[in-house]
Scaffold this motif. Structure first.
Motif, PDB file in Angstrom:
ATOM      1  N   LYS A  77       0.822  -1.206   0.000  1.00  0.00           N
ATOM      2  CA  LYS A  77       0.000   0.000   0.000  1.00  0.00           C
ATOM      3  C   LYS A  77       0.857   1.257   0.000  1.00  0.00           C
ATOM      4  O   LYS A  77       0.320   2.378  -0.007  1.00  0.00           O
ATOM      5  CB  LYS A  77      -0.903   0.011   1.240  1.00  0.00           C
ATOM      6  CG  LYS A  77      -1.908  -1.124   1.260  1.00  0.00           C
ATOM      7  CD  LYS A  77      -2.809  -0.940   2.469  1.00  0.00           C
ATOM      8  CE  LYS A  77      -3.192  -2.286   3.052  1.00  0.00           C
ATOM      9  NZ  LYS A  77      -3.507  -2.223   4.464  1.00  0.00           N
ATOM     10  N   SER A  78       2.140   1.062   0.043  1.00  0.00           N
ATOM     11  CA  SER A  78       3.044   2.208   0.174  1.00  0.00           C
ATOM     12  C   SER A  78       2.990   3.107  -1.074  1.00  0.00           C
ATOM     13  O   SER A  78       2.619   2.674  -2.164  1.00  0.00           O
ATOM     14  CB  SER A  78       4.460   1.677   0.382  1.00  0.00           C
ATOM     15  OG  SER A  78       5.396   2.610  -0.069  1.00  0.00           O
ATOM     16  N   ASP A  79       3.378   4.375  -0.894  1.00  0.00           N
ATOM     17  CA  ASP A  79       3.388   5.283  -2.035  1.00  0.00           C
ATOM     18  C   ASP A  79       4.714   5.216  -2.774  1.00  0.00           C
ATOM     19  O   ASP A  79       4.854   5.729  -3.885  1.00  0.00           O
ATOM     20  CB  ASP A  79       3.146   6.725  -1.564  1.00  0.00           C
ATOM     21  CG  ASP A  79       1.720   6.850  -1.047  1.00  0.00           C
ATOM     22  OD1 ASP A  79       0.865   6.084  -1.552  1.00  0.00           O
ATOM     23  OD2 ASP A  79       1.478   7.671  -0.143  1.00  0.00           O
ATOM     24  N   ASP A  80       5.689   4.651  -2.122  1.00  0.00           N
ATOM     25  CA  ASP A  80       7.013   4.533  -2.738  1.00  0.00           C
ATOM     26  C   ASP A  80       6.999   3.429  -3.792  1.00  0.00           C
ATOM     27  O   ASP A  80       6.702   2.282  -3.508  1.00  0.00           O
ATOM     28  CB  ASP A  80       8.040   4.210  -1.643  1.00  0.00           C
ATOM     29  CG  ASP A  80       9.448   4.237  -2.208  1.00  0.00           C
ATOM     30  OD1 ASP A  80       9.621   3.715  -3.330  1.00  0.00           O
ATOM     31  OD2 ASP A  80      10.341   4.769  -1.529  1.00  0.00           O
ATOM     32  N   LYS A  81       7.325   3.805  -5.021  1.00  0.00           N
ATOM     33  CA  LYS A  81       7.186   2.864  -6.127  1.00  0.00           C
ATOM     34  C   LYS A  81       8.056   1.627  -5.940  1.00  0.00           C
ATOM     35  O   LYS A  81       7.617   0.498  -6.140  1.00  0.00           O
ATOM     36  CB  LYS A  81       7.551   3.565  -7.424  1.00  0.00           C
ATOM     37  CG  LYS A  81       7.351   2.694  -8.641  1.00  0.00           C
ATOM     38  CD  LYS A  81       7.565   3.509  -9.892  1.00  0.00           C
ATOM     39  CE  LYS A  81       7.680   2.589 -11.095  1.00  0.00           C
ATOM     40  NZ  LYS A  81       7.936   3.348 -12.324  1.00  0.00           N
ATOM     41  N   SER A  82       9.320   1.838  -5.527  1.00  0.00           N
ATOM     42  CA  SER A  82      10.208   0.675  -5.464  1.00  0.00           C
ATOM     43  C   SER A  82       9.773  -0.272  -4.343  1.00  0.00           C
ATOM     44  O   SER A  82       9.795  -1.494  -4.495  1.00  0.00           O
ATOM     45  CB  SER A  82      11.653   1.117  -5.246  1.00  0.00           C
ATOM     46  OG  SER A  82      11.720   1.885  -4.057  1.00  0.00           O
ATOM     47  N   ILE A  83       9.364   0.300  -3.212  1.00  0.00           N
ATOM     48  CA  ILE A  83       8.870  -0.558  -2.129  1.00  0.00           C
ATOM     49  C   ILE A  83       7.667  -1.349  -2.605  1.00  0.00           C
ATOM     50  O   ILE A  83       7.539  -2.555  -2.380  1.00  0.00           O
ATOM     51  CB  ILE A  83       8.471   0.292  -0.889  1.00  0.00           C
ATOM     52  CG1 ILE A  83       9.726   0.935  -0.301  1.00  0.00           C
ATOM     53  CG2 ILE A  83       7.753  -0.570   0.154  1.00  0.00           C
ATOM     54  CD1 ILE A  83       9.456   1.774   0.930  1.00  0.00           C
ATOM     55  N   LYS A  84       6.797  -0.661  -3.323  1.00  0.00           N
ATOM     56  CA  LYS A  84       5.573  -1.281  -3.796  1.00  0.00           C
ATOM     57  C   LYS A  84       5.881  -2.447  -4.737  1.00  0.00           C
ATOM     58  O   LYS A  84       5.318  -3.548  -4.600  1.00  0.00           O
ATOM     59  CB  LYS A  84       4.740  -0.233  -4.530  1.00  0.00           C
ATOM     60  CG  LYS A  84       3.300  -0.612  -4.667  1.00  0.00           C
ATOM     61  CD  LYS A  84       2.458   0.618  -4.988  1.00  0.00           C
ATOM     62  CE  LYS A  84       0.998   0.292  -4.852  1.00  0.00           C
ATOM     63  NZ  LYS A  84       0.175   1.461  -4.596  1.00  0.00           N
ATOM     64  N   LEU A  85       6.804  -2.196  -5.669  1.00  0.00           N
ATOM     65  CA  LEU A  85       7.144  -3.255  -6.627  1.00  0.00           C
ATOM     66  C   LEU A  85       7.758  -4.460  -5.927  1.00  0.00           C
ATOM     67  O   LEU A  85       7.430  -5.610  -6.220  1.00  0.00           O
ATOM     68  CB  LEU A  85       8.104  -2.720  -7.688  1.00  0.00           C
ATOM     69  CG  LEU A  85       7.459  -1.776  -8.738  1.00  0.00           C
ATOM     70  CD1 LEU A  85       8.505  -1.245  -9.691  1.00  0.00           C
ATOM     71  CD2 LEU A  85       6.377  -2.512  -9.502  1.00  0.00           C
TER      72      LEU A  85
END
Ligand SMILES: Nc1ncnc2c1ncn2[C@@H]1O[C@H](COP(=O)(O)OP(=O)(O)OP(=O)(O)O)[C@@H](O)[C@H]1O
Ligand SMILES: [Mg+2]
Lengths: 396, 281, 554
Positions: free
Chosen positions: C196-204
């Motif tokens: 659910k994070s907004d950070d793209k890399s964390i999300k991926l």
């Protein structure tokens, strides 16, 4: 020509009812009952010892419908060798067709007062009548269905089964599967036949209140007359050449085939006719007991039916009737007085009859009274030999 | 399809070429018995196997119209199986069986074959045990055997006479009202033959008719069968050589599902192979 | 024996664990040092009985600081509403409710201290905030537990509601976790939050982890990423994330489908094994002797009641009762079977329809007998501990032990039967008699003796089937009826007189039934199967594997 022969010139009536002693006695008893019981109910005051109560009247009416059912089974089992363990299914289907008519007669007198939908549909929140309930507000249509639905099912089932020569035990088992499947299906609410509770709370039939004495008597008479008609037609069939062919099929199916009979057609015909009789019996049963539910499809019912016929004597039409009366009377008696004993008694009866009385009560009597061929075992079917359309020199 | 059987298929005598038949292969079903070539039964290339065991192996047999043919062979040679195939009881794995020019027996069911005019007596006598002799014959009688007609059928006086005639022929007049199960073994054999006669078939298949009969009865049977030949064609299977000799003009010897020899009794008896496998020294 | 092999200690303790967890109690290994005395523990407990919820929260926080063996248990009890205080002395107890009373137990020893009326003790109430706190504390405590299975269960529990606090707690433990499975689950649990994070890399990265785990939770988490607004366009703006999430969703779904398939297959085989156990005895008596035993269902019932009686006789050894019941049920049903054969059936050979009727009579008598002796009510048979619980293969796939054991047991019985028929003298006689009774007699086989033993064998197996069934369903006088028609269907479908036919018939009917159920419902599935068999028998009047030869024709 060494054999002198002549045809007995007897009228059809004589041939059907007076051909042997058993038939004569049976017919006399049946007629007496049909006439006397309603009189004893209506004309004799309630405090008299001779009075027949409404309960007894309805009970006897129920037995009469059972007797018709027994005749239906005897036709296929006793005379054609098809042991159907699913005949109660046809009975129940006829009963449901009648039940649907009675249900529609309730109209807006139900608990929910819906003029169109039976209570259980309102309860299930159904908005309109399912298509297969159309027409059941008409008596003639319902009666047509009483005949058509069991007949058609038997026809399709029989067509499939007999064509592939499913016989003997296999046939018995799949007929049992048939009634079992129907039972499961009718238990489902989605089927639209009232599910678990079935159809009940009937009010009237053809405008007459089901609780009225006169209606009860009418239903009793209807059952008795249908039994007489059913018996007569069945007797006509087994006395005809067709009856001899079915017995031939029962005893030597291959021989019948090689002689040129299309065995599957004969079986199919008898099976379907028998299913129709069973359906009619069901239709007579339902207004008298006031309920029809999926329990009527239970395999146990079909097997109990087999016991009636076995006890009375299969291969004798009046034997089937006798068996239906005796076993059901015993059941009514035992379940009221000694409920635990009933299943013991029924089970014991099964075992006893199959081992010691394979031809049932009537067969036993025939054996004891027959003077001819005392050494040889008595035939399953005595009527044919006793009829003697031919007199041989030896007899003369 | 191997080319040989394809060829056979194309050359079948009962039908025109497939592509010329409207509605496909089985559209033409001939109903009339056609014996214009004087041969009543064609059995060609019949094979039957049970679990890999070949009861019949490329069997060929032709029966002329009016002929009396005896078939002999050791136990298990396939004689009864052959009759099963002809009467529709057993479907062959390969081969054709024709009744006359037109009727494909392998595509017909038992009752159709019976109605077409082939009658059969079983090896083990099978009659309707609970019926009287009279009723047995009545049931076998040649007539319309559909359900509804049977329900309302009444015996005409011609039919009665016919039954009484046969009863005399099979010498069961005294037992006419006796239940068939109470007959002796020999009498049952006779009754079955009587039923066969009632059917009035063009072709009679008789499997071991004289088992259980006295010398006298055997002679009568021989007489009866020979008298039938001419108007009917008769195929008799029998182990009793004396009996066979007394009736047979042509004898066919079956062995392991195949025709071993065919010819007059004398020819067959002197055939070396036949002596080896069947007649013994 | 297959059973012994399966009952190794590792699995056993695992089952223990599941049982205990199930009851909300947590097993603590005795080696753990208590850093707080029992008395102090009790003291801090009594602080729980505060009026204000804020005070209660403080008390809980304080309690959580101590490392007492029972801390978690008490917290769990509080959460479950089982913690009460006695009004008379304000002491705190674990309470068990009966209809009218409360049984008070000591929090540490669990000994029964007192039984009081409902009014004499009061539940320590909690609100949602406290519940949340309790869950958090319990989980955190569990995460540091020495048993990896406890830790695993705790992570799974926390996964259910991914939240910042829980994910933070979980993060603390990832690095120090040394058990591979627990570590993976931890990562998934964190990913469920990270996705659910907004950070793209964390999300991926989170999506990737979810893709590996393929549980329902992962699926919903990925679906949430792919959520659409009312105009049916993705809420998520980043095209790369959308594409990636779609890919991951695909792979999760394939895997889920696969596991779903496996699960249904197992249920099908399990049903098949029950059908086989019920039908195989019938196949023998029907195939070998031509006897239609309608009382077969009641012999199954006798087996089940034998299990029940054995458990009554050895209440302290429920663990072994089932093992004892197997031979006992075999004997009971077998002897009854032999009695039926000698007393009734021997007079009816060659009349299959009559045997059908007579044995039906027997079935009625047996039913009523059981009703009179026991009661018309259902009896419940206890399941031994080693048979309860489930084998959790992965997050989506679990196999219950009783079904697994019954499947294995059924195969064992089948093999035994094959061996008996193929390798023993009795088997030889049975086969001889079934193929040609007259000839076998002529060769000196005592066919009555063989008949009796065959019938006994078939009946005995019915009894054994009853033992197995008692572990799955209620034991009652009508239980036999429920199985008899199905058993017949199996025999008819498989072909008479062929054990392999029965085997394949039972298994395929079981599996087909279970695969039909999801889209048709259980009852309709059964109806469909019955209709199918009715149609099938038209095509193959003698079943899948018909008996061949001339003897089969009459
Ligand atoms: N339905 C069947 N199943 C298996 N084998 C069969 C079947 N019918 C026939 N056979 C086998 O086929 C072979 C030929 O049998 P068939 O009855 O035709 O012999 P037969 O020539 O009539 O012998 P017999 O002179 O003894 O009557 C035998 O070996 C028999 O066992
Ligand atoms: Mg032969």
């Amino acid at each position: 020509m060494t054999a002198q022969a002549h045809i007995k010139n007897k009228s059809l009536i004589t041939q059907l009812f007076m051909s042997d002693k058993g038939s004569q006695i049976f017919f006399a008893l049946l007629m007496t009952m049909t006439i006397v019981v309603p009189i004893l109910h209506l004309a004799v005051p309630a405090d008299s010892a001779l009075h027949v109560s409404a309960y007894t009247l309805t009970l006897l009416g129920k037995y009469l419908s059972f007797a018709l059912l027994a005749i239906a089974l005897d036709l296929v089992w006793g005379y054609c060798g098809i042991l159907s363990l699913g005949h109660a299914a046809f009975f129940a289907l006829g009963g449901y067709a009648m039940g649907m008519y009675l249900m529609r007669q309730i109209a807006d007198r139900g608990v929910y007062g819906n003029p169109e939908l039976p209570d259980f549909m309102v309860f299930l929140d159904w908005q309109e009548l399912p298509w297969f309930w159309y027409g059941f507000d008409q008596f003639w249509f319902a009666m047509l269905m009483v005949i058509l639905v069991p007949g058609l099912l038997a026809y399709i089932f029989g067509w499939l089964a007999f064509r592939s020569r499913v016989t003997g035990v296999y046939l018995s088992i799949i007929t049992q599967a048939l009634t079992y499947a129907l039972m499961l299906a009718f238990f489902r609410n989605e089927m639209g036949f009232g599910g678990n509770n079935g159809l009940t709370d009937f009010k009237d039939i053809l405008g007459y209140n089901l609780q009225d004495d006169s209606t009860r008597v009418a239903l009793f008479l209807a059952s008795a007359i249908m039994l007489i008609i059913g018996y007569t037609v069945a007797k006509f069939i087994i006395n005809s050449k067709l009856g001899r062919v079915t017995v031939a099929i029962r005893d030597a199916e291959d021989r019948a085939r090689f002689v040129g009979y299309k065995v599957e057609n004969y079986k199919l015909w008898v099976f379907t006719f028998s299913a129709v009789l069973a359906g009619i019996a069901g239709a007579l049963y339902v207004p008298q007991v006031g309920i029809i539910n999926p329990g009527e499809f239970s395999p146990l019912n079909s097997i109990e039916l087999v016991v009636w016929v076995a006890v009375g004597g299969r291969g004798y039409l009046y034997g089937a009737v006798l068996g239906a009366f005796i076993v059901n009377f015993a059941k009514t008696y035992f379940t009221a007085v000694l409920p635990e004993v009933w299943l013991f008694a029924l089970g014991g009866l099964f075992i006893f009859v199959t081992i010691f009385m394979p031809q049932g009560i009537v067969g036993l009597i025939a054996k004891l009274t027959s003077k001819k061929n005392p050494s040889s075992s008595p035939p399953i079917e005595n009527q044919f030999s006793e009829q003697k359309p031919w007199k041989s020199k030896a007899d003369a | 399809m191997p080319s040989k059987s394809k060829f056979k298929e194309v050359m079948r005598r009962d039908r025109v070429f497939d592509f010329m038949v409207p509605g496909g292969r089985h559209a033409v079903i001939a109903k009339q018995l056609d014996i214009s070539h004087d041969i009543v039964l064609y059995v060609e290339g019949i094979s039957v196997s049970f679990d890999g065991f070949k009861a019949l192996n490329d069997l060929n047999l032709y029966i002329n119209n009016g002929e009396l043919r005896c078939i002999i062979g050791p136990n298990g040679a396939g004689k009864t199986t052959m009759m099963d195939v002809i009467t529709g009881k057993t479907k062959p794995d390969a081969g054709t069986a024709f009744f006359g020019q037109t009727m494909d027996l392998t595509a017909m069911s038992e009752y159709e074959i019976a109605a077409a005019g082939i009658g059969r007596k079983f090896q083990k006598p099978t009659i309707f045990p609970e019926h009287t002799v009279f009723e047995n014959l009545e049931l076998a009688m040649h007539c319309d055997k559909r359900v509804w007609t049977t329900l309302f059928a009444r015996l005409s006086s011609a039919q009665q006479d016919r039954i009484l005639e046969i009863v005399d022929t099979i010498m069961l007049a005294a037992q006419i009202n006796l239940q068939a199960k109470n007959l002796s073994h020999g009498q049952k054999q006779w009754l079955e033959i009587g039923m066969l006669l009632m059917q009035n078939p063009q072709l009679l298949l008789v499997d071991e008719p004289i088992a259980g009969m006295t010398q006298q009865e055997t002679e009568r049977t021989a007489e009866l069968l020979t008298s039938l030949a001419g108007q009917h064609s008769v195929v008799v299977v029998e182990h009793d050589m004396e009996f066979v000799r007394s009736i047979a003009k042509t004898v066919t010897v079956l062995h392991e599902g195949h025709v071993l020899a065919e010819g007059s009794m004398d020819e067959v008896q002197n055939n070396q192979q036949v002596i080896e496998v069947y007649l013994g020294e | 024996m297959a059973k012994k092999y399966l009952m190794n200690s590792k699995q056993k303790s695992f089952i223990h664990f599941l049982m205990i967890l199930f009851l909300g109690m947590i097993f603590v290994s005795p080696g753990l040092a208590n850093t707080i005395s029992d008395a102090d523990f009790r003291d801090s407990l009594s602080a729980l009985n505060q009026k204000k919820f804020t005070q209660k929260i403080q008390a809980i926080e304080k309690l959580a600081e101590f490392d007492h063996g029972k801390t978690r248990f008490v917290m769990q009890s509080l959460l479950d509403g089982n913690l009460f205080y006695r009004k008379s002395d304000k002491n705190i107890f674990i309470a068990e409710k009966t209809d009218t009373e409360l049984v008070l137990k000591d929090v540490i020893s669990l000994e029964v201290i007192d039984i009081v009326g409902k009014r004499d003790a009061r539940k320590i109430s909690v609100n949602n905030k406290i519940r949340k706190l309790l869950r958090l504390k319990i989980s955190a405590m569990s995460l540091s537990h020495s048993d990896p299975k406890v830790r695993h269960a705790a992570v799974k529990e926390m996964m259910k509601k991914p939240a910042l606090e829980t994910s933070n707690i979980l993060r603390q433990y990832v690095a120090s976790e040394n058990d591979e499975t627990v570590k993976n689950t931890l990562r998934v649990a964190i990913a469920l939050y990270d996705v659910k994070s907004d950070d793209k890399s964390i999300k991926l990265a989170a999506l990737d982890i979810l893709g590996e785990s393929s549980s329902l939770e992962s699926k919903y988490a990925v679906l949430a990423v792919l959520e659409k607004d009312s105009q049916a366009s993705y809420i998520e703006q980043d095209q790369e994330i959308i594409q990636h999430a779609k890919k991951i969703l695909d792979s999760i779904e394939t895997q889920l489908k696969f596991y779903g398939f496996l699960e249904t297959l197992f249920f099908g085989l399990s049903l098949g094994s029950v059908l086989l156990l019920a039908a195989i005895g019938l196949a023998i008596t029907f195939g070998v002797m031509g006897v239609i035993n309608m009382a077969h269902g009641e012999l199954i019932m006798l087996g089940a009641y034998t299990t029940y009686v054995i458990q009554l006789l050895m209440p302290n050894n429920i663990e072994y009762s089932v093992l004892v019941a197997i031979p006992a049920a075999f004997l009971v049903a077998g002897i009854v079977g032999i009695m039926i054969e000698r007393g009734i059936l021997q007079f009816l050979y060659g009349r299959p329809l009559e045997t059908l009727l007579a044995t039906f009579g027997v079935s009625l008598v047996l039913q009523q007998l059981v009703r009179s002796v026991f009661s018309p009510l259902n009896r419940s048979v206890e399941t031994p501990e080693w048979m309860s619980g489930a084998w959790q293969i992965n997050s989506t796939l679990a196999i219950t032990f009783n079904r697994l054991y019954i499947l294995l047991f059924c195969i064992f019985v089948f093999i035994m039967l094959l061996l008996i028929l193929k390798k023993t003298a009795l088997g030889l006689y049975i086969r001889a008699v079934s193929q040609n009774r007259q000839m076998a007699k002529a060769m000196g086989v005592r066919s009555e003796w063989v008949d009796a033993l065959t019938f006994g064998l078939g009946s005995g197996i019915a009894g054994v089937a009853g033992v197995a069934l008692s572990q799955l369903t209620n034991v009652g006088p009508n239980m036999g009826q429920a199985y008899i028609i199905d058993s017949f269907m199996v025999v008819v479908f498989g072909g008479v007189g062929n054990l392999w036919g029965t085997f394949i018939g039972a298994m395929s009917l079981g599996v087909v039934n279970k695969f039909l159920e999801p889209w048709s419902g259980a009852v309709l599935a059964k109806i469909l199967i019955l209709v199918f068999i009715i149609l099938f028998i038209q095509k193959r009047p003698r079943g899948l594997f018909p008996q061949k030869g001339r003897s089969a024709e009459n």
